[in-house]
Design an enzyme around this catalytic site. Structure first.
Site, PDB file in Angstrom:
ATOM      1  N   GLY A  14       3.942 -67.968 -70.428  1.00  0.00           N
ATOM      2  CA  GLY A  14       4.839 -68.722 -69.524  1.00  0.00           C
ATOM      3  C   GLY A  14       4.125 -69.376 -68.359  1.00  0.00           C
ATOM      4  O   GLY A  14       4.622 -69.347 -67.232  1.00  0.00           O
ATOM      5  N   ILE A  19       5.432 -68.330 -60.644  1.00  0.00           N
ATOM      6  CA  ILE A  19       4.380 -67.351 -60.343  1.00  0.00           C
ATOM      7  C   ILE A  19       3.194 -67.535 -61.291  1.00  0.00           C
ATOM      8  O   ILE A  19       2.027 -67.508 -60.876  1.00  0.00           O
ATOM      9  CB  ILE A  19       4.904 -65.898 -60.459  1.00  0.00           C
ATOM     10  CG1 ILE A  19       6.159 -65.690 -59.610  1.00  0.00           C
ATOM     11  CG2 ILE A  19       3.828 -64.912 -60.043  1.00  0.00           C
ATOM     12  CD1 ILE A  19       6.844 -64.335 -59.824  1.00  0.00           C
ATOM     13  N   ARG A  39       6.901 -73.376 -73.436  1.00  0.00           N
ATOM     14  CA  ARG A  39       7.818 -73.682 -74.540  1.00  0.00           C
ATOM     15  C   ARG A  39       7.601 -75.093 -75.055  1.00  0.00           C
ATOM     16  O   ARG A  39       7.762 -75.358 -76.226  1.00  0.00           O
ATOM     17  CB  ARG A  39       9.268 -73.492 -74.102  1.00  0.00           C
ATOM     18  CG  ARG A  39       9.714 -72.073 -74.327  1.00  0.00           C
ATOM     19  CD  ARG A  39      11.164 -71.910 -74.089  1.00  0.00           C
ATOM     20  NE  ARG A  39      11.488 -71.929 -72.683  1.00  0.00           N
ATOM     21  CZ  ARG A  39      12.678 -71.616 -72.194  1.00  0.00           C
ATOM     22  NH1 ARG A  39      13.645 -71.271 -73.009  1.00  0.00           N
ATOM     23  NH2 ARG A  39      12.919 -71.635 -70.907  1.00  0.00           N
ATOM     24  N   LEU A  68       9.841 -66.823 -76.531  1.00  0.00           N
ATOM     25  CA  LEU A  68      10.066 -65.371 -76.490  1.00  0.00           C
ATOM     26  C   LEU A  68      10.898 -64.888 -77.673  1.00  0.00           C
ATOM     27  O   LEU A  68      10.756 -63.741 -78.115  1.00  0.00           O
ATOM     28  CB  LEU A  68      10.800 -64.999 -75.193  1.00  0.00           C
ATOM     29  CG  LEU A  68      10.017 -65.201 -73.890  1.00  0.00           C
ATOM     30  CD1 LEU A  68      10.934 -65.041 -72.685  1.00  0.00           C
ATOM     31  CD2 LEU A  68       8.860 -64.212 -73.808  1.00  0.00           C
ATOM     32  N   LYS A 171      15.206 -56.667 -66.674  1.00  0.00           N
ATOM     33  CA  LYS A 171      13.842 -56.275 -66.297  1.00  0.00           C
ATOM     34  C   LYS A 171      13.615 -54.781 -66.569  1.00  0.00           C
ATOM     35  O   LYS A 171      12.540 -54.379 -66.995  1.00  0.00           O
ATOM     36  CB  LYS A 171      13.577 -56.572 -64.810  1.00  0.00           C
ATOM     37  CG  LYS A 171      13.616 -58.038 -64.446  1.00  0.00           C
ATOM     38  CD  LYS A 171      12.691 -58.912 -65.271  1.00  0.00           C
ATOM     39  CE  LYS A 171      11.228 -58.809 -64.946  1.00  0.00           C
ATOM     40  NZ  LYS A 171      10.395 -59.698 -65.794  1.00  0.00           N
ATOM     41  N   VAL A 198       9.910 -63.091 -54.601  1.00  0.00           N
ATOM     42  CA  VAL A 198       8.681 -63.869 -54.428  1.00  0.00           C
ATOM     43  C   VAL A 198       9.011 -65.210 -53.782  1.00  0.00           C
ATOM     44  O   VAL A 198       9.894 -65.932 -54.237  1.00  0.00           O
ATOM     45  CB  VAL A 198       7.991 -64.084 -55.797  1.00  0.00           C
ATOM     46  CG1 VAL A 198       6.662 -64.807 -55.612  1.00  0.00           C
ATOM     47  CG2 VAL A 198       7.776 -62.750 -56.516  1.00  0.00           C
TER      48      VAL A 198
HETATM   49  P1  NAP Z   1      10.288 -69.141 -63.439  1.00  0.00           P
HETATM   50  O1  NAP Z   1       9.538 -70.112 -62.625  1.00  0.00           O
HETATM   51  O2  NAP Z   1      11.721 -69.438 -63.740  1.00  0.00           O
HETATM   52  O3  NAP Z   1       9.498 -68.897 -64.770  1.00  0.00           O
HETATM   53  C1  NAP Z   1      10.064 -68.315 -65.892  1.00  0.00           C
HETATM   54  C2  NAP Z   1       9.127 -68.540 -67.045  1.00  0.00           C
HETATM   55  O4  NAP Z   1       9.667 -67.911 -68.214  1.00  0.00           O
HETATM   56  C3  NAP Z   1       8.924 -70.018 -67.377  1.00  0.00           C
HETATM   57  O5  NAP Z   1       7.569 -70.204 -67.683  1.00  0.00           O
HETATM   58  C4  NAP Z   1       9.781 -70.197 -68.616  1.00  0.00           C
HETATM   59  O6  NAP Z   1       9.285 -71.184 -69.494  1.00  0.00           O
HETATM   60  C5  NAP Z   1       9.616 -68.837 -69.276  1.00  0.00           C
HETATM   61  N1  NAP Z   1      10.667 -68.605 -70.252  1.00  0.00           N
HETATM   62  C6  NAP Z   1      11.982 -68.407 -70.027  1.00  0.00           C
HETATM   63  N2  NAP Z   1      12.623 -68.257 -71.210  1.00  0.00           N
HETATM   64  C7  NAP Z   1      11.691 -68.373 -72.185  1.00  0.00           C
HETATM   65  C8  NAP Z   1      11.700 -68.311 -73.612  1.00  0.00           C
HETATM   66  N3  NAP Z   1      12.833 -68.117 -74.294  1.00  0.00           N
HETATM   67  N4  NAP Z   1      10.529 -68.466 -74.267  1.00  0.00           N
HETATM   68  C9  NAP Z   1       9.375 -68.686 -73.603  1.00  0.00           C
HETATM   69  N5  NAP Z   1       9.289 -68.753 -72.266  1.00  0.00           N
HETATM   70  C10 NAP Z   1      10.432 -68.598 -71.574  1.00  0.00           C
HETATM   71  O7  NAP Z   1      10.300 -67.703 -62.790  1.00  0.00           O
HETATM   72  P2  NAP Z   1       9.251 -66.890 -61.920  1.00  0.00           P
HETATM   73  O8  NAP Z   1       9.914 -66.613 -60.631  1.00  0.00           O
HETATM   74  O9  NAP Z   1       7.921 -67.496 -61.948  1.00  0.00           O
HETATM   75  O10 NAP Z   1       9.251 -65.512 -62.739  1.00  0.00           O
HETATM   76  C11 NAP Z   1       8.190 -65.164 -63.593  1.00  0.00           C
HETATM   77  C12 NAP Z   1       8.268 -63.695 -63.904  1.00  0.00           C
HETATM   78  O11 NAP Z   1       8.233 -62.943 -62.704  1.00  0.00           O
HETATM   79  C13 NAP Z   1       9.526 -63.263 -64.647  1.00  0.00           C
HETATM   80  O12 NAP Z   1       9.165 -62.230 -65.547  1.00  0.00           O
HETATM   81  C14 NAP Z   1      10.404 -62.697 -63.525  1.00  0.00           C
HETATM   82  O13 NAP Z   1      11.336 -61.759 -63.999  1.00  0.00           O
HETATM   83  C15 NAP Z   1       9.332 -62.048 -62.671  1.00  0.00           C
HETATM   84  N6  NAP Z   1       9.693 -61.806 -61.270  1.00  0.00           N
HETATM   85  C16 NAP Z   1      10.038 -62.865 -60.478  1.00  0.00           C
HETATM   86  C17 NAP Z   1      10.344 -62.625 -59.141  1.00  0.00           C
HETATM   87  C18 NAP Z   1      10.695 -63.748 -58.197  1.00  0.00           C
HETATM   88  O14 NAP Z   1      11.184 -63.467 -57.089  1.00  0.00           O
HETATM   89  N7  NAP Z   1      10.455 -65.002 -58.559  1.00  0.00           N
HETATM   90  C19 NAP Z   1      10.318 -61.318 -58.639  1.00  0.00           C
HETATM   91  C20 NAP Z   1       9.955 -60.270 -59.477  1.00  0.00           C
HETATM   92  C21 NAP Z   1       9.638 -60.536 -60.792  1.00  0.00           C
HETATM   93  P3  NAP Z   1       9.766 -72.718 -69.475  1.00  0.00           P
HETATM   94  O15 NAP Z   1       8.807 -73.429 -68.566  1.00  0.00           O
HETATM   95  O16 NAP Z   1       9.639 -73.153 -70.868  1.00  0.00           O
HETATM   96  O17 NAP Z   1      11.166 -72.749 -68.945  1.00  0.00           O
END
Ligand code: NAP
Length: 353
Positions: A14, A19, A39, A68, A171, A198
């Site tokens: 991803g 992040i 994707r 995924l 999660k 974050v």
């Molecule tokens: P984000 O910018 O929305 O990124 C989500 C990522 O997941 C994107 O790269 C998206 O790909 C990918 N994704 C979603 N559905 C998918 C699928 N079916 N197949 C393949 N890829 C898929 O979110 P983020 O904040 O960076 O979060 C990244 C990780 O950190 C996640 O695991 C989240 O739970 C965790 N996290 C985030 C926070 C926060 O505050 N942001 C805090 C704790 C943990 P596309 O580009 O194709 O959409």
């Protein structure tokens, strides 16, 4: 993992995400051979910033397409890697019509598919999973119910479900599945990173990440009439990326690492920003009374149970293992927030109300 190798390729799932883009950028700066999955390789918003970063950095970048939900989708990308950082997972708190299909299935199935790819690769010695504090606790009120002053890495979320806090449930279920599979495979070790909320500057102009959308709303004036008394464990996106790289490269890293520079209410965040931003923003100056939030909650996407169990409750975490073992030196919350607003302004993403 016995001997971390700098010459082995490292996979980040991803890479287009908020992040993950920082993880890819820091690995490229460190001269690593980075593989990342997206994707859609044809989407400029998802990949153009990564390609541009790779051109200027000493490392190399190879893009793969993977979903995924598709079994076998990550196999090719994982081949030959020593470490897989599994970060792709949907992060949505609102606007969900089917949380099971939109959050829980991709989080859990995705974790299975990535861990199976790591198992089949035979070269993988460690998987670093991006979990969350959402897998440590469900509602802020859980802290008092446990009789604790701070959640730590031994705590697990036991109060979220498919219908109450479904993102937190996704999660929790994904991290539990990862620990179960790693035991079953007995081939590589697992290190989990459990960040708080974050914030901090994004490397792309994408605004669909929940963290970015939240800051656009906060600095743009959505809560200017009053904000619910909600607390979050804040952490800077650059520190979260550094922690993933430490977890991927330090032989002794193990278990779960809670990441936060401190728990703040949304009003605390607004106050810090107001004191340091170069010009006035329509930030909230007061709390919305809990009974008003309770009454209006459902029309704003918060359930009454969420309001009852989260608004006005204290929240604190023990982040000490991240400092002593991963050697994270936390960015101050003020810098995180101010740098985030500066990036959104520079990229023309702030619309003032
Ligand atoms: P984000 O910018 O929305 O990124 C989500 C990522 O997941 C994107 O790269 C998206 O790909 C990918 N994704 C979603 N559905 C998918 C699928 N079916 N197949 C393949 N890829 C898929 O979110 P983020 O904040 O960076 O979060 C990244 C990780 O950190 C996640 O695991 C989240 O739970 C965790 N996290 C985030 C926070 C926060 O505050 N942001 C805090 C704790 C943990 P596309 O580009 O194709 O959409």
């Amino acid at each position: 993992m016995k001997t971390p190798r700098n010459d082995a390729p490292i996979l980040v799932t991803g890479g287009s995400g908020y992040i993950a883009s920082h993880v890819v950028a820091q690995l490229l700066q460190a001269g690593r051979a980075v593989r990342t999955t997206v994707r859609d390789k044809g989407s400029p918003l998802s990949v153009a910033h990564l390609v541009a970063l790779a051109k200027k950095a000493p490392g190399t970048l190879t893009l793969f397409e993977a979903d995924l939900l598709e079994p076998g989708s990550f196999d090719e990308a994982a081949q030959g890697c020593q470490v897989v950082i599994h970060m792709a997972s949907p992060f949505k708190l609102a606007g969900l019509d089917n949380p099971v299909r939109q959050l829980i299935v991709p989080a859990v199935e995705g974790t299975r598919n990535v861990l199976r790819a790591a198992e089949r690769a035979r070269t993988v010695e460690r998987v670093v999973l991006t979990s969350s504090v959402a897998a440590v606790y469900g509602d802020s009120a859980d802290l008092a119910a446990l009789g604790k002053t701070a959640f730590d890495d031994k705590d697990w979320n036991t109060t979220s479900s498919e219908t109450h806090q479904p993102y937190s449930y996704s999660k929790t279920a994904a991290e539990r599945e990862a620990w179960k599979l790693v035991k079953e495979f007995n081939r590589f070790d697992l290190v989990c990173i459990n960040p708080g909320f974050v914030m901090g500057p994004s490397l792309s102009k994408r605004a669909d990440s929940t963290s970015i959308d939240f800051m656009i709303n906060l600095a743009g004036g959505k809560f200017k009439m009053g904000v619910p008394d909600l607390r979050f464990a804040l952490v800077d996106v650059r520190d979260v990326a550094a922690a993933h790289i430490a977890a991927a490269t330090l032989a002794q890293a193990s278990g779960r690492y809670i990441l936060t520079s401190g728990s703040l209410s949304v009003l605390d965040m607004a106050d810090l920003m107001r004191a340091r931003l170069p010009r006035p923003y329509p930030l909230p100056k007061r709390l919305a009374p809990k009974f008003i939030v309770w009454l209006a909650g459902p029309s704003q996407g918060f359930s009454r149970r969420f309001v009852k169990q989260n608004v006005g409750w204290p929240l604190a975490f023990d982040n000490s293992r991240s400092i002593s073992e991963l050697r994270i030196q936390y960015t101050s919350p003020t810098k995180t927030l101010v740098d985030h607003v500066a990036q959104l302004e520079a990229d023309g993403l702030l619309l003032h109300r």
